[in-house]
Structure formats: C-alpha cells, structure tokens
Scaffold this motif. Sequence first.
Motif, PDB file in Angstrom:
ATOM      1  N   THR B 418       0.828  -1.211   0.000  1.00 40.64           N
ATOM      2  CA  THR B 418       0.000   0.000   0.000  1.00 40.64           C
ATOM      3  C   THR B 418       0.865   1.265   0.000  1.00 40.64           C
ATOM      4  N   LEU B 419       2.169   1.078   0.110  1.00 44.15           N
ATOM      5  CA  LEU B 419       3.075   2.224   0.152  1.00 44.15           C
ATOM      6  C   LEU B 419       3.141   2.872  -1.237  1.00 44.15           C
ATOM      7  N   ALA B 420       2.534   4.050  -1.372  1.00 43.74           N
ATOM      8  CA  ALA B 420       2.441   4.661  -2.695  1.00 43.74           C
ATOM      9  C   ALA B 420       3.035   6.060  -2.696  1.00 43.74           C
ATOM     10  N   ARG B 421       3.756   6.368  -1.648  1.00 45.69           N
ATOM     11  CA  ARG B 421       4.405   7.656  -1.418  1.00 45.69           C
ATOM     12  C   ARG B 421       5.149   8.166  -2.666  1.00 45.69           C
ATOM     13  N   GLY B 422       4.896   9.380  -3.027  1.00 48.05           N
ATOM     14  CA  GLY B 422       5.622   9.971  -4.147  1.00 48.05           C
ATOM     15  C   GLY B 422       5.420   9.216  -5.446  1.00 48.05           C
ATOM     16  N   LEU B 423       4.213   8.657  -5.569  1.00 47.84           N
ATOM     17  CA  LEU B 423       3.866   7.858  -6.738  1.00 47.84           C
ATOM     18  C   LEU B 423       4.262   8.538  -8.036  1.00 47.84           C
ATOM     19  N   ASN B 424       4.182   9.859  -8.034  1.00 46.41           N
ATOM     20  CA  ASN B 424       4.362  10.577  -9.296  1.00 46.41           C
ATOM     21  C   ASN B 424       5.791  10.636  -9.799  1.00 46.41           C
ATOM     22  N   TYR B 425       6.773  10.542  -8.889  1.00 45.29           N
ATOM     23  CA  TYR B 425       8.138  10.656  -9.408  1.00 45.29           C
ATOM     24  C   TYR B 425       8.994   9.432  -9.163  1.00 45.29           C
ATOM     25  N   TYR B 426       8.661   8.600  -8.176  1.00 47.86           N
ATOM     26  CA  TYR B 426       9.463   7.398  -7.982  1.00 47.86           C
ATOM     27  C   TYR B 426       9.188   6.396  -9.108  1.00 47.86           C
ATOM     28  N   THR B 427      10.224   5.684  -9.502  1.00 44.13           N
ATOM     29  CA  THR B 427      10.066   4.731 -10.607  1.00 44.13           C
ATOM     30  C   THR B 427      10.481   3.321 -10.196  1.00 44.13           C
ATOM     31  N   GLY B 428      11.183   3.178  -9.074  1.00 45.29           N
ATOM     32  CA  GLY B 428      11.597   1.858  -8.610  1.00 45.29           C
ATOM     33  C   GLY B 428      11.224   1.694  -7.148  1.00 45.29           C
ATOM     34  N   ALA B 429      12.233   1.436  -6.319  1.00 47.52           N
ATOM     35  CA  ALA B 429      11.984   1.217  -4.894  1.00 47.52           C
ATOM     36  C   ALA B 429      11.324   2.433  -4.253  1.00 47.52           C
ATOM     37  N   ILE B 430      10.467   2.146  -3.287  1.00 50.04           N
ATOM     38  CA  ILE B 430       9.858   3.187  -2.461  1.00 50.04           C
ATOM     39  C   ILE B 430      10.098   2.780  -1.001  1.00 50.04           C
ATOM     40  N   PHE B 431      10.594   3.728  -0.182  1.00 54.87           N
ATOM     41  CA  PHE B 431      10.855   3.440   1.229  1.00 54.87           C
ATOM     42  C   PHE B 431      10.017   4.338   2.130  1.00 54.87           C
ATOM     43  N   GLU B 432       9.695   3.807   3.287  1.00 54.76           N
ATOM     44  CA  GLU B 432       9.123   4.652   4.325  1.00 54.76           C
ATOM     45  C   GLU B 432       9.432   4.002   5.663  1.00 54.76           C
ATOM     46  N   VAL B 433       9.778   4.827   6.653  1.00 57.77           N
ATOM     47  CA  VAL B 433      10.147   4.269   7.949  1.00 57.77           C
ATOM     48  C   VAL B 433       9.100   4.648   8.982  1.00 57.77           C
TER      49      VAL B 433
END
Lengths: 583, 583
Positions: B418-433
């Motif tokens: 469900t981690l969709a943070r910065g959907l608009n510019y990220y293209t690979g890994a997405i992290f959130e802590v």
Amino acid sequence: MASKPSIPKGTRDFSPAEVAKRQYIISIIKSNFEKFGFQPIETPSFENSETLMGKYGEEGDRLIFKILDSGDFFEKSVQNYVGEKEFTYLNLFLYTVLKDIFSEIIFNRRIDDFEKMIIDGYLTKNIFRVYLRNQKIRDYVEKYLKDNQIFFKEWISSLNQTLIDNNRLDIKSFDTDFDNFYLGKYLNTEKSNEFYESLNNANIKLYDDLNSKSLVKNISEKALRYDLTVPFARYVVQHQNEIEFPFKRYQIQPVWRADRPQKGRFREFYQCDADVVGSKSLWQEVELVQLYDAVFTALGLKGVTIKINNRKILSGIAEVIGASDKLIDFTVALDKLDKIGEEGVKKEMIEKGISENAIEKVQPLFNFTGSISEKIKQLSGLLTSSAEGMKGVSELQFICDTVTKLGLKESILDLDVTLARGLNYYTGAIFEVAPPEGVAMGSIGGGGRYDDLTGIFGLKDMSGVGISFGLDRIYLVLEELNLFPETILATSKALFINYGEKEAFYAMQAITKLRAVNIKVELYPDAIKVGKQFMHADKRQIPYAVIVGETEMNEEKFALKNLISGEQILVNFDELKNQLASS
Amino acid sequence: MASKPSIPKGTRDFSPAEVAKRQYIISIIKSNFEKFGFQPIETPSFENSETLMGKYGEEGDRLIFKILDSGDFFEKSVQNYVGEKEFTYLNLFLYTVLKDIFSEIIFNRRIDDFEKMIIDGYLTKNIFRVYLRNQKIRDYVEKYLKDNQIFFKEWISSLNQTLIDNNRLDIKSFDTDFDNFYLGKYLNTEKSNEFYESLNNANIKLYDDLNSKSLVKNISEKALRYDLTVPFARYVVQHQNEIEFPFKRYQIQPVWRADRPQKGRFREFYQCDADVVGSKSLWQEVELVQLYDAVFTALGLKGVTIKINNRKILSGIAEVIGASDKLIDFTVALDKLDKIGEEGVKKEMIEKGISENAIEKVQPLFNFTGSISEKIKQLSGLLTSSAEGMKGVSELQFICDTVTKLGLKESILDLDVTLARGLNYYTGAIFEVAPPEGVAMGSIGGGGRYDDLTGIFGLKDMSGVGISFGLDRIYLVLEELNLFPETILATSKALFINYGEKEAFYAMQAITKLRAVNIKVELYPDAIKVGKQFMHADKRQIPYAVIVGETEMNEEKFALKNLISGEQILVNFDELKNQLASS
C-alpha cells in the motif's frame, strides 16, 4: 529548461571539499566557544519585518531581503491599502459615477437604465477595477447605492427638471454645475471646494502611493535575518524569563544581505557570533581576547593582531579636539598615517574643518608607538581633561594588563585608536582582528560592547559584549597560507571492487562488518570494467582498493591494494580491519 | 516597540538544550552518511525561481516562499510590465490627451497653451501617473509629442476651422466626432473601431493584470528552497563536469514551506538527505536500508519498521485490475484493511469504480501476511501477466533477500504494497520508515528511486535513489521514549566563584590553563553575593564550583565543590585538572 541551470548572484554551491574545509573552521570555532562557556542557540531564518527594519540604518533596511507574503499578496495589499478609507473611496466613486450620469443626461438627455449603469458600467471603470476588488468597499458601495436608490432617483428627476426648465445646462460651466448639483444641492455640503479637493488629492495619492515603499509593507511581513545580533536581542527579550543571566550564547548561522556581490562578499554568508549579555564585567572582554587567540591558534594561524580600542576614548578625543561631529573624519585621517605621513594627515584634518589648535592638543597620537602600556600612558596624559576619556583609559588598562599577564598563545594584542568600527552602537570596548602580516585581506573578526543591546525591544539596561568570526575570510586566509590539514576531506578508506553479484555479496558482508566498527568503506555499485572502478577510487581520493575475485572468496581472503604506493597484500578479514583502522 | 517581540508563525527558536538534542541527532546521521561513503554538499538557501517553480505541482508552487527583488521592485515591475507595449500605451495616452483637448476646444472654444496642457496637465492624469514613471515610455511620449508638434498644430487649426464652419460641433455625437477627427481624418486609420477597441482592451487588461500571479514574476526572481532534491538535481547538472559519478552526496540543511503550521509541521525545518546519482545498481537500495538501520540503531531507537515497495509492482497491480487511473484509490482503500476489514475495503473499492472482477484478481492482497519472501511469492503469482510487475518483484526480491542475508541490527524490513508515497516521481523502490510500535507518529523517513532525477534540467538518463530522515519527528520520538543521553548539553565542568579582582585573576590563571587542555570552565564575571553565584551554577547545571578566597590563594590551592553531593575538597592545580578532566 534548455539553458544550463544557475544560482542567484552572490550565492554559492559548496562541493564536498569546500564543505569539509568550512566545517573544519566551524568545528574549531564551535569547540572553543563551548570551552569558554558559550552555549548554542538557533533562531529562524526569517523574522517578522518589524523585528529587523529600522535597526541597521536606511542602507541596512534596503539590503534586507524581504519575503513575499504567501497567498494572494496583491489582493491582500489592495484590501489593506484601502481598508480604512472606505468613505473617501466611496465618495470618489460616487462623484465619478454621478458626474458621468450628469454628462449622459446633458449630452443624451436620458438614462436608459440607471441601475445597470451604476452597477455594471461603473464597476468596470478603470480607476475602480482595482479598488472595487476590495470586498469590503464593494459591499459598502453596493449597499450605499441600494439604500439611496430613492435619493438618486430624486436627484435624477431634479436634474431632468432643471434640463427642462433651462432647455439645457450651460455646457461651459459643466464642472461647476455638476458640483453644485452634487455637492451643494444634494449632499448639503457647505465646504464643497474642500471636499472636491480632498477627493482629488485622495485620487492623486492613490497613484503616488503605488510604490515599493508603501507596497512592501502590505505584501511582505517577513524578512531574512541580516545579522545575528538583532535576532539575539529579540531572543533575549522574548525568552527573558527562561534565560539564566549572565547569558553566554553562541550562534553560527547564515545571514543574508542584498549587497552588491564582490570578492569575499556574498549575499548569503555565515556569521559566527559569541556574546555575553547581562554583565558589565570587564572580565568578559579579557576572555573574548583569549577566545580569539584560542581559535586562531587552533587553526594554526599565527601572528594575527587583535586590535582593541574603546568608544569612550574616542569620545574623549572628540571632547579634547572640541568637535564630536568631526570624530569620524579625525579617525579616518589618522588611520592614513602610515600611507600619507603626519603632514598629509594634518592637512586632511584641516581640510575637514578640524582646527590646528585641536590637532596640536592630540599631537602624541601622531607618534603613537611603543608597547600597549606606553600607549595607554600617552592616552592618559592626553585625555586628562575628559572624564569619559579617562574611564575609557582605565577600562583599556584593565583589559590589556590582564590579557598581557595571562599571556596569549599566538596572537598579538594591540591598541589602535583609529579603530572606530560600529561607532554608532558600541559603547565600550571595540575589537577588530587583522590577519597575519603579508596577507592582503581585511579584518577577519570584530566586535565590541554595547550597553543597551535589548533596549530596542523594550528590555532596558542589558549590557552585552560580543565578537564575531568572518568565516569566509578566514577560509581564504587559511587557503592562501596553506593551513588546511591534508586529511580534512572525509573520503572512504577503501573501495571494494565489484566483480559481479556473488563477489559483491561477499564484499558487502565484509563492508557491513567494517562499518559496524566505524570504518568508512564502499562497494563500487556496478560490475563494470575494473580499470574504471580503480579510476573512480583515484578521482575520489580513496587510498585503498579491496579486490575480491573468486580466488580470494574461496580462500576467505581480501587483496588490499594501496593506491598510492601500488603495493598489494593478501589479508584475512581481521587483518583487513586492522590495516584500514590504523591507516 | 512596546509589545513583546515574537517570531513568524511556523518558525522556532531553539534553546541551548534543544540545539544540543538536534545536533546530537544530526551528528549521528552525518557520521553514518559518511561511513556509507556519502559526501556533504551545500546549496544556497534561495534559488532562481525558475529552478524551483513547476517542480512540485500547483500546490507546491503555492507553498514556495518568494523573495522580493531588492531595490525598487515596484518601479522595476512597472518598467517590465509595460516595457514592450510602448506603442499601445502611447496611443492610449495620445487618445486621452487629444480627447481632452477636443473637449476643451468644444466647451471653451480655445486652448491657452497647447504644449503646457500636454506636458504638464496630462502627465499628471491619473491613469498615466504610474505608467509615465516608465522612463522609456516617457521619453517615447515626449519625443513623439515634440516630433509631431507641427502635426498637432495642424490638427488643432483644422479642428478650429471645423468649429468655425459649423459654429459648434454636435455635442450629442461628441465621441463619434472625436473618433472621426482622431482616427479617420488625422491618423488615416481605416479600422478605427478595431483600434478603439484594442485601446480599450489594453486599458482594461492593464488593471486586470495587476494581480499576484502576474506581479510575482516581475517583483520576485528568487525563492527559498522547498526541498533538497530539486536543488541537488540542479547542482548535479550545473557541476556535471566536476562530479565523479556515481555521486553519493548528503545534504543537511533547512527548507521552507508556506504550509499551514500544525503539530510537527513547521515553515522552516531541516531535511537530511542522502542520494546516489549515476548508477542503477540495486546495491544502492540494499545499502540505504542498512543506512536507515545503522542510524536508528545508533540513536538507540529499536524496532523501527523500514517499509519497502516498488513502483513497478504498483504498475503491475494497476495492469491486473485494469485501471491505472484507480491505483491511488486502490492503495488508499487497501491501506485501511486493519481498520475496516476486508469487506469494508472491497466496498470502498467498488464505490470508487473498481470492478468486482478486478478485485477478485488481486484477492491474495487481502491476506497479505507472512515473511517478506512469502509475500514476494504471492506477488509473483499475482503479477505473472504483467512484465513491469514481474520486474518489480525481481527487484524487490534481490533487495530483500540481500538485506535479510546481511542482517539488520535493530530494524525490521517489511514489504508494504500500500506504500504509494511519491507515486508521481518514484520509478523503482519506495521506502518509508515507521517509528517503533506504540509511538503515535507518522513516518520518520522516506525515499525511493527516480530514474530521471536531472531530466528537468536537461541531463537525461541519470538515475537517482535516496532517502531522507525526518529530524523533527525523530526528535519527538526520542523525546517520547526518553532516548536522549543525559550528558548531551555541553555545560561547563566548573564555575569559578568570583571573590573580587585579585581572586578572579588567580582563578583566571587556572581557567586559562584548564582551557588550554580542553576543559570547559568559567569564571563568574562579577564579584556578587556568593549565594547568587552558586545559584547560577545550579541553574546552568554546572556540576562543580571552584572556590578561591584569600586562604586558597596563599596556599596555591583550590576548593573544589561537587554541587550535586555537596562534598568539598581542597586540591592543588594538577589535582583540580585531573578531577575535572575525569569527571
């Protein structure tokens, strides 16, 4: 964006090497500030404009960077601008509208739709396009027109009657007729001329007021800090109940000035300030001289001159020469003694209007040499007649004697009566630090005592004394004298060469363990040509490469290559760790 | 200034205790950044507006703090505003002037002083009070009037002739007559209506354009940075020839946003970013997860969850559910699984227009539990039909497997689709802590990979991946869990009590020597009541007092008092030094 991006003039990007050098200076300043009992505070980058404006003189105000209010600043500006003048503008509006109706009636003998003409037609009238955006005014005008519909209808029918009676109004006296109608007859205003004039003036003022000075107040309520002293004074007053006085604070933060950029002068630069507030003790001055010496000694900068003077001595000199308004001219001229000689200086003083008699009285200042205590003795003779001057002499004497007895490490303390820096706000000691002889650079630090630091914010009798370090100039001096340590750039100790996924994993296991004991190492992220990886290590100034191919993996070893000597050894993990930790 | 000074909303003063805590966090982040091979850069606080605007969406643009141009910005604005429209405004000016002359002639049958009327009278005409400040226009108008004096004189005499011929003009058709005179007859313009209309429109536009959006471009060309990513991209492009790629940089600097302030959200706050640019290697992602773990472990913060996802997996899911435009709705709904249960989530999805059939296809996501490798296996089954999705699965697999095999110290790695943070510019890994369970706080860090970091500035195909630490939130979490070390505040070790000038000098000799070996000590600056001096030490949390009266001086001793235990011992200088150095 096609063109190469750039940064605003007077600002700078700092590369890793530059950041390292700046941080080196800052960390030495910081650790010495703390050693002397100063504690850090930080204040916001921007302050309310009223906190900053008017504190640095007219020139300073001009150099303060103002921040545009967020949201629709212009709309807000319009609202603010006319907010309290509804009635004037309503009148101006009515006057214009009615005059147009008057003209319409006279020229066309009729009005097709009175309301439409007022509401639609005149709301778009140029002069009101801006002001009628103001909802308050708009409401006011619309309510006024509605409330007075009957009155206006009467007004128009009366006008029509007049037209019928006279067949037509005399066009030659159009203005007068209208004013009579508008003011005399229907608004029952006796002072019609005065009223007319005030309307006209308001209108003219409206346009004249559309300028930067008046607008800036409406569209900007925040500004970037110009120095650290005024925000510090604001901080002290705002937090006076939480602060334990005397309060020794330091602050190392950027400040911004819209100055013309030139060599060594930037629009964004760091200030490094240490101030004590809440004590008049001269021990502070003693310690601040020691602090300068401690910092410059730690930076390896030998032979800086810490120049000291006292505002009260300058006042004393002014008293003696009988011309306090000529004090700046006097010190500026005296400062040229080395360059233009005694006769040149005296000539300049006379040109500036200082009498020969006055110059005679301070003759000793033209041969002002010797040790500090000899200089103080001369001053003491010179200023006998000035109580203020003698107070300055005694302050200087305590500071200089004590500093001399305690001893400085690498710096020279000197008394410089031409030092008039910040004449307007300093009240006691004045400091300025000159770089070692032979370095062509202005002062690398300065400071002084101001008896009323926080008065501008309503907290009286709070004496403060402080010094500042000029980071950018110190940087340039250290660069010129080659005083930055070699090892300042925090590069990694070793680059692990990447031979592919399996080897990289083996490498990363070692890297993870090395980092756990605080050894800086890196894996080259891609398994590209080995030569390119070595070149990367070279360009990054990484001193070692660790080579892990299949052979090394099978033997649980690492080939450690010294990239400066070219020497390569085969080691196990513990040897690798010890080698990198000790190098 | 009578009222107590304050700071702008959303900004903060930091007291010594707060600075110490912030610096503690920053120094741990910094040392770990460097351990992982990242090097610091710094960029200016303000950038050219064109660098920032349009990079953060419309909402972002609105939240950027703009800086007013220095100097007379409004004057400049006027210059810029009409700079290219001289001719239109000249025409508007002439039209208005000549119409007034026309009216003057008709009503008064004469003009006393044509030139005076034009130059003096009409320069003050309201509409032109602003625009004629524009020197370029003013010059243009004045030259035009001068060059055409003969023409104007002819115009007037012709007008007079007409008046004489007709006795008077028909006032009813004043406008038409004037236009005929002005346009038809004397300017030889055939399209008089069009011309008139264009003048009128220009005039209206003039006022309508007086708004924030149009003005801001003219009065502000700089803006405070909104984040560190865009300035970093700008830095990379601007300095591409000096940079050795892959470039691992970190940056810890304040950013500014005109957001509505609320708990934990400020208008000035620090970002702590580490990014690698110029390599697509997934080892970067592995190292960034390790870096998060290293920092939070060093801060004593156990049990943070490093959530990972991949943009390509989200694209795969979108493909599978056949609705890429519903992706956000889908992830938002799925994120509520814990709260509203499977049925609730499905209901919301259907309400948002996602078909039951589509939901059926991703049924496994509703029981998405187990270890990361189990989760990846489920995803792999789910996304078989999507090449993009399967690429995401394989990337995730490498990162998670490697991180797991290398091991984390105190943090938990988890896969969160469900981690969709910065959907608009990220293209690979997405992290959130996420902070440790039980701490009610949003994410304390985040990041991801963007394949085209520098494309906006014209440097294509430069992949970047980075993470960020949320300083303010980490501060609040450490505070809540009581994880700040006790000894964080850099107070002095001892306060020397001041008994008068002689004693103070004796004390200062010792202080000077102690500071020379890096022991933080202070002299109370004034010889006030001893009780007050002790109280000062207490309030400042200074653990020792050194008492030097005449007795101690004569014996060359120091009375060292432990202010916590109350114990007092008599020591010589070396004992004093050793005691303070070791405590």
